[in-house]
Design a protein around this motif. Structure first.
Motif, PDB file in Angstrom:
ATOM      1  N   TRP A  36       0.816  -1.223  -0.127  1.00 53.52           N
ATOM      2  CA  TRP A  36       0.118  -0.137  -0.082  1.00 53.52           C
ATOM      3  C   TRP A  36       0.928   1.053  -0.151  1.00 53.52           C
ATOM      4  CZ3 TRP A  36      -5.041   0.384  -0.932  1.00 53.52           C
ATOM      5  CH2 TRP A  36      -5.813  -0.870  -0.452  1.00 53.52           C
ATOM      6  N   ARG A  38       0.736   5.694  -0.386  1.00 50.52           N
ATOM      7  CA  ARG A  38      -0.245   6.959  -0.424  1.00 50.52           C
ATOM      8  C   ARG A  38       0.459   8.047  -0.856  1.00 50.52           C
ATOM      9  NH1 ARG A  38      -0.772   7.914   6.136  1.00 50.52           N
ATOM     10  NH2 ARG A  38       1.495   8.985   6.521  1.00 50.52           N
ATOM     11  N   ARG A  45       4.439  10.205  -3.537  1.00 53.41           N
ATOM     12  CA  ARG A  45       3.964   9.185  -2.972  1.00 53.41           C
ATOM     13  C   ARG A  45       4.759   8.382  -2.194  1.00 53.41           C
ATOM     14  NH1 ARG A  45       1.609   5.317  -7.580  1.00 53.41           N
ATOM     15  NH2 ARG A  45       0.521   7.355  -7.990  1.00 53.41           N
ATOM     16  N   ASP A  90      -2.980  11.914   7.729  1.00 47.70           N
ATOM     17  CA  ASP A  90      -3.010  10.661   6.967  1.00 47.70           C
ATOM     18  C   ASP A  90      -4.080  10.592   5.667  1.00 47.70           C
ATOM     19  OD1 ASP A  90      -3.602   9.030  10.195  1.00 47.70           O
ATOM     20  OD2 ASP A  90      -1.861   8.705   8.979  1.00 47.70           O
ATOM     21  N   ALA A  92      -5.026  11.309   2.154  1.00 50.90           N
ATOM     22  CA  ALA A  92      -4.070  10.974   0.912  1.00 50.90           C
ATOM     23  C   ALA A  92      -4.988  10.201   0.115  1.00 50.90           C
ATOM     24  CB  ALA A  92      -2.893  10.256   1.255  1.00 50.90           C
ATOM     25  N   TYR A  94      -4.905   6.763  -1.426  1.00 50.02           N
ATOM     26  CA  TYR A  94      -4.212   5.212  -1.176  1.00 50.02           C
ATOM     27  C   TYR A  94      -4.089   4.270  -2.335  1.00 50.02           C
ATOM     28  CZ  TYR A  94      -3.658   6.865   3.687  1.00 50.02           C
ATOM     29  OH  TYR A  94      -3.440   7.294   4.964  1.00 50.02           O
ATOM     30  N   GLY A 118      -6.352   4.195  -7.007  1.00 50.22           N
ATOM     31  CA  GLY A 118      -6.458   4.618  -5.881  1.00 50.22           C
ATOM     32  C   GLY A 118      -7.841   4.664  -5.212  1.00 50.22           C
TER      33      GLY A 118
END
Length: 125
Positions: A36, A38, A45, A90, A92, A94, A118
């Protein structure tokens, strides 16, 4: 044809939890390490979590250690990212990805890597 499809994103409040899913087709999640990533607005990224194919060894970015958990269900060809204690930082998009390696080998994928489209996670009061 390889395809990774993420889902589960949304708008949550600080402190909330969220679980992201990544359904793989044409990609054997039991054979390859799955990751994973983000990307926050205006930032590069970054790798978040990785799970190896063989023994399920996991690797996490320092920023999410203790809060995020990566797992997979080989029978469902699905990789999950369980996120707890979410914070505004957090926020973003993903992405699910694989570089078709057996083990987690860092956060840089080769040109042969495969990416999903995403899913947006927004953490805001």
């Amino acid at each position: 044809q390889e395809q990774l499809v993420e889902s589960g994103g949304g708008l949550v409040q600080p402190g909330d939890s969220l679980r992201l899913s990544c359904v793989a087709s044409g990609v054997a999640v039991d054979r390859f390490a799955m990751l994973w990533f983000r990307q926050a607005p205006g930032k590069e990224r970054e790798g978040v979590a990785c799970i190896s194919s063989s023994d399920g060894t996991t690797v996490y970015a320092d920023s999410v250690k203790g809060r995020f958990t990566i797992s997979k269900d080989n029978a469902k060809s699905t990789v999950y990212l369980q996120m707890h204690s979410l914070q505004p930082e957090d926020t973003a998009i993903y992405y699910c990805a694989t570089d078709f390696l057996l083990y987690c080998a860092g956060w840089t994928l080769s040109n042969y890597g495969s990416w999903g489209q995403g899913t947006q996670v927004t953490v805001s009061a």
